[in-house]
Design an enzyme around this catalytic site. Structure first.
Site, PDB file in Angstrom:
ATOM      1  N   THR A 296       0.813  -1.213   0.000  1.00  0.00           N
ATOM      2  CA  THR A 296       0.000   0.000   0.000  1.00  0.00           C
ATOM      3  C   THR A 296       0.849   1.266   0.000  1.00  0.00           C
ATOM      4  O   THR A 296       0.538   2.227  -0.700  1.00  0.00           O
ATOM      5  CB  THR A 296      -0.935   0.021   1.223  1.00  0.00           C
ATOM      6  OG1 THR A 296      -1.740  -1.157   1.227  1.00  0.00           O
ATOM      7  CG2 THR A 296      -1.839   1.241   1.210  1.00  0.00           C
ATOM      8  N   ASN A 297       1.926   1.271   0.802  1.00  0.00           N
ATOM      9  CA  ASN A 297       2.772   2.460   0.938  1.00  0.00           C
ATOM     10  C   ASN A 297       4.247   2.113   0.868  1.00  0.00           C
ATOM     11  O   ASN A 297       4.655   1.003   1.211  1.00  0.00           O
ATOM     12  CB  ASN A 297       2.518   3.151   2.288  1.00  0.00           C
ATOM     13  CG  ASN A 297       1.157   3.781   2.383  1.00  0.00           C
ATOM     14  OD1 ASN A 297       0.761   4.546   1.512  1.00  0.00           O
ATOM     15  ND2 ASN A 297       0.414   3.463   3.431  1.00  0.00           N
TER      16      ASN A 297
ATOM     17  N   ALA B 125      10.082 -10.079   3.625  1.00  0.00           N
ATOM     18  CA  ALA B 125      11.163  -9.213   4.094  1.00  0.00           C
ATOM     19  C   ALA B 125      10.707  -8.321   5.247  1.00  0.00           C
ATOM     20  O   ALA B 125      11.455  -8.080   6.195  1.00  0.00           O
ATOM     21  CB  ALA B 125      11.686  -8.368   2.939  1.00  0.00           C
ATOM     22  N   ASP B 126       9.454  -7.830   5.171  1.00  0.00           N
ATOM     23  CA  ASP B 126       8.955  -6.955   6.225  1.00  0.00           C
ATOM     24  C   ASP B 126       8.854  -7.690   7.556  1.00  0.00           C
ATOM     25  O   ASP B 126       9.127  -7.120   8.616  1.00  0.00           O
ATOM     26  CB  ASP B 126       7.598  -6.360   5.837  1.00  0.00           C
ATOM     27  CG  ASP B 126       6.571  -7.421   5.436  1.00  0.00           C
ATOM     28  OD1 ASP B 126       6.964  -8.564   5.107  1.00  0.00           O
ATOM     29  OD2 ASP B 126       5.367  -7.103   5.441  1.00  0.00           O
TER      30      ASP B 126
END
Length: 260
Positions: free
Chosen positions: A10-11, A108-109
């Site tokens: 989203t961002n 990864a997040d």
């Protein structure tokens, strides 16, 4: 100073760190049609607004769950900052012990959030990291600091978007808690369903995780855009840290460079 970028569905989240000090951070919408030049112009403008320039940036790192934007971000670093960035990918040193079936499948997040949680709040006890992003993810870290698994649930905004797009008369509403769960108009009915519904989801999953861990002595950390909204409606969240991912990127940059 270093530039950290977290590329989400989203961002894109940007942060500039001077050592451990967060100098500034901001968000930009994830848009597959935007070029590295468009993101580069945005970067230069935002640095200027915060009293910085691209010459201040000497290193960079990024994580991404949107592979089609990886080249765009890499080119942004090289073209506008003359930097070859580090990327959160297999082979990068993280110090995180992985006990998932396939470590390469872990986003990864999630890796970055786990590293940040251990570095910031590690206290020889299990932790649950809840990220309210495009998806709602629960990461479980055991008392030895290993990622042992978790849960991926629908995201709050995506659930609302699905509700609105799949119905003819329901409006798009602000995601805030109404005064009462027994709502008296369409807008507050929808707000109650989204906010209190996700609060209940979080409480249920956290309780089940604690039961499987066979302990209630667990630190639960919330991050992401809607972390504060949901945390106000549940008692199971201990810490809200909206910069967790960006701090994780900072830790990993220094871990993998001579500046560590």
């Amino acid at each position: 100073m270093i530039l950290c970028i977290d590329v989400g569905n989203t961002n894109l989240k940007f942060a500039v760190f001077d050592g451990d000090e967060l100098k500034c951070s901001w968000r930009a919408a994830t848009d597959l049609k935007r070029t590295s030049d468009e993101y580069g112009a945005h970067l230069v403008e935002m640095l200027s607004i915060n009293g910085l320039s691209k010459e201040n940036i000497t290193g960079g790192i990024f994580s991404s769950v949107v592979p089609s934007l990886d080249y765009t971000v890499e080119h942004l670093f090289s073209a506008y900052l003359n930097i070859t960035p580090l990327e959160i990918a297999p082979g990068l040193k993280t110090g995180l012990k992985m006990r998932a079936d396939n470590a390469k499948e872990v986003g990864a997040d999630r890796v970055v959030n786990n590293v940040a949680a251990i570095r910031t709040y590690g206290a020889n006890k299990p932790m649950i990291v809840v990220d309210f992003g495009t998806a709602t993810t629960f990461n479980v870290i055991d008392a030895e600091g290993a990622f042992i698994g978790g849960v991926i649930a629908p995201g709050i905004k995506g659930s609302l978007d699905s509700l609105v797009s799949g119905t003819a008369k329901l409006p798009r509403v602000e995601i805030v808690a109404p005064k009462s769960v027994i709502a008296t108009n369409t807008v507050t009915n929808m707000q109650a369903g989204i906010v209190f519904g996700f609060a209940g989801l979080v409480e249920s999953i956290v309780a089940r995780i604690k039961a499987e861990l066979k302990t209630r002595d667990v630190i639960t950390i919330a991050t992401g855009g809607f972390s504060e909204t949901i945390a106000k409606e549940t008692k199971c969240i201990d810490i809200i840290d909206k910069t967790l991912t960006l701090n994780g990127l900072k830790y990993l940059y220094y871990l993998n460079t001579e500046e560590a």
